[in-house]
Design a protein around this motif. Structure first.
Motif, PDB file in Angstrom:
ATOM      1  N   GLU A   3      16.837  -7.334  -3.567  1.00  4.65           N
ATOM      2  CA  GLU A   3      16.492  -8.052  -4.789  1.00  4.65           C
ATOM      3  C   GLU A   3      16.463  -7.041  -5.930  1.00  4.65           C
ATOM      4  O   GLU A   3      15.782  -6.013  -5.846  1.00  4.65           O
ATOM      5  N   ARG A  14       7.462  -8.428  -9.338  1.00  8.96           N
ATOM      6  CA  ARG A  14       8.014  -9.073  -8.141  1.00  8.96           C
ATOM      7  C   ARG A  14       7.319  -8.571  -6.877  1.00  8.96           C
ATOM      8  O   ARG A  14       7.023  -9.355  -5.964  1.00  8.96           O
ATOM      9  N   ALA A  15       7.062  -7.276  -6.815  1.00 12.50           N
ATOM     10  CA  ALA A  15       6.406  -6.727  -5.633  1.00 12.50           C
ATOM     11  C   ALA A  15       4.974  -7.232  -5.522  1.00 12.50           C
ATOM     12  O   ALA A  15       4.511  -7.610  -4.435  1.00 12.50           O
ATOM     13  N   THR A  17       3.765  -9.989  -6.733  1.00  8.73           N
ATOM     14  CA  THR A  17       3.831 -11.406  -6.389  1.00  8.73           C
ATOM     15  C   THR A  17       4.126 -11.597  -4.908  1.00  8.73           C
ATOM     16  O   THR A  17       3.589 -12.498  -4.258  1.00  8.73           O
ATOM     17  N   ARG A  18       4.974 -10.721  -4.353  1.00 11.14           N
ATOM     18  CA  ARG A  18       5.275 -10.787  -2.924  1.00 11.14           C
ATOM     19  C   ARG A  18       4.031 -10.498  -2.091  1.00 11.14           C
ATOM     20  O   ARG A  18       3.777 -11.145  -1.066  1.00 11.14           O
ATOM     21  N   THR A  22       2.416 -13.129   0.580  1.00 10.01           N
ATOM     22  CA  THR A  22       2.242 -12.756   1.985  1.00 10.01           C
ATOM     23  C   THR A  22       0.784 -12.877   2.405  1.00 10.01           C
ATOM     24  O   THR A  22       0.478 -13.395   3.481  1.00 10.01           O
ATOM     25  N   GLU A 185       6.949  -8.171   7.835  1.00 12.64           N
ATOM     26  CA  GLU A 185       7.759  -7.909   6.646  1.00 12.64           C
ATOM     27  C   GLU A 185       7.669  -6.423   6.306  1.00 12.64           C
ATOM     28  O   GLU A 185       6.574  -5.851   6.310  1.00 12.64           O
ATOM     29  N   VAL A 187       8.936  -4.042   3.067  1.00 12.75           N
ATOM     30  CA  VAL A 187       9.525  -4.090   1.732  1.00 12.75           C
ATOM     31  C   VAL A 187       9.573  -2.683   1.159  1.00 12.75           C
ATOM     32  O   VAL A 187       8.538  -2.028   1.000  1.00 12.75           O
ATOM     33  N   GLU A 225      13.313  -6.038   3.450  1.00 11.85           N
ATOM     34  CA  GLU A 225      13.742  -6.363   2.091  1.00 11.85           C
ATOM     35  C   GLU A 225      13.623  -5.125   1.207  1.00 11.85           C
ATOM     36  O   GLU A 225      12.733  -4.290   1.398  1.00 11.85           O
TER      37      GLU A 225
END
Length: 240
Positions: A3, A14-15, A17-18, A22, A185, A187, A225
């Motif tokens: 992304e 974005r991170a 929010t991820r 989660t 996950e 990231v 990701e």
């Protein structure tokens, strides 16, 4: 999955929010969430964004546990200490119980600290998987404190090891591939044009984790990701 965010601020949003998504999902499904945090400069902005009321207020922090993927063997009040950075940018600003934050114990010899932290993590996780592991990417392809040519990259049994890293002029403690790759996950957060070349090397063949340790990260039963900003993506873009 890769992304691409428009800039460093977009990456942090974005991170963060991820992380919120989660944590909310894990708490809803299993009653708690275990997140492994990364040190370094890029995650700092993510943690600061996560600590803002609009995002932090969405998480039941009493059910979230924060652990660390690695640590420099320096005192907790040293600016290079990952726990200090997380404390300054995140944990003192959100309503998380002190008992839910699990720093690597740097108040003892490195190998003793690694053994102690592995015991902590085995108690914390039991037979469960980490819900989320955040990682960065060094200019030399290292991630966590898995450095090129060092034994930790090839560890297959222990969850935590300590190694002296001459090029860093210090000891480092790192969670190892068996545990990192057990996460639901993983990231990677990568920012800045200075990371464009190494990002390309890690993502493209050939695969040589001993030279590019970030390549050893391949979740066995989870999702990998990359969240990168446009500068780190470089001319590749990153490939669509």
């Amino acid at each position: 999955m890769i992304e691409v965010a428009p800039d460093a601020a977009g990456l942090a949003l974005r991170a963060a929010t991820r992380i919120v998504a989660t944590a909310r999902r894990a708490v809803a499904e299993r009653g708690e969430c275990v997140i492994f945090l990364s040190g370094g400069s890029t995650p700092r902005a993510t943690y600061a964004r996560l600590a803002t009321p609009d995002l932090a207020g969405q998480v039941d922090w009493s059910r979230v546990h924060l652990a660390f993927g690695d640590e420099r063997c320096v005192p907790q009040d040293d600016p290079r200490n990952n726990f200090r950075m997380v404390r300054d940018t995140l944990t003192t600003l959100i309503p998380i119980p002190t008992a839910n934050v699990h720093p690597i114990p740097v108040d003892r010899p490195p190998r003793d600290a690694a053994l102690a932290y592995e015991r902590t993590l085995r108690t914390l996780l039991g037979t469960n998987q980490p819900d989320l592991v955040l990682l960065g990417l060094g200019d030399d392809g290292h991630t966590a404190s898995l450095f090129p040519g060092h034994a930790a990259v090839r560890e297959r049994v222990r969850w935590v090891v300590a190694e002296e890293i001459p090029e860093q002029v210090m000891w480092r403690i790192s969670v190892t591939p068996p545990l990192l790759n057990a996460a639901r996950e993983v990231v990677f957060l990568v920012s800045g044009s200075g990371k464009a070349d190494v990002l390309r090397s890690v993502l493209e063949p050939p695969r040589d984790p001993d030279s590019l340790p970030a390549q050893v990260i391949r979740p066995t039963n989870g999702r990998l990701e990359w969240i990168v900003d446009r500068a780190a993506a470089g001319p590749d873009g990153w490939r669509g």
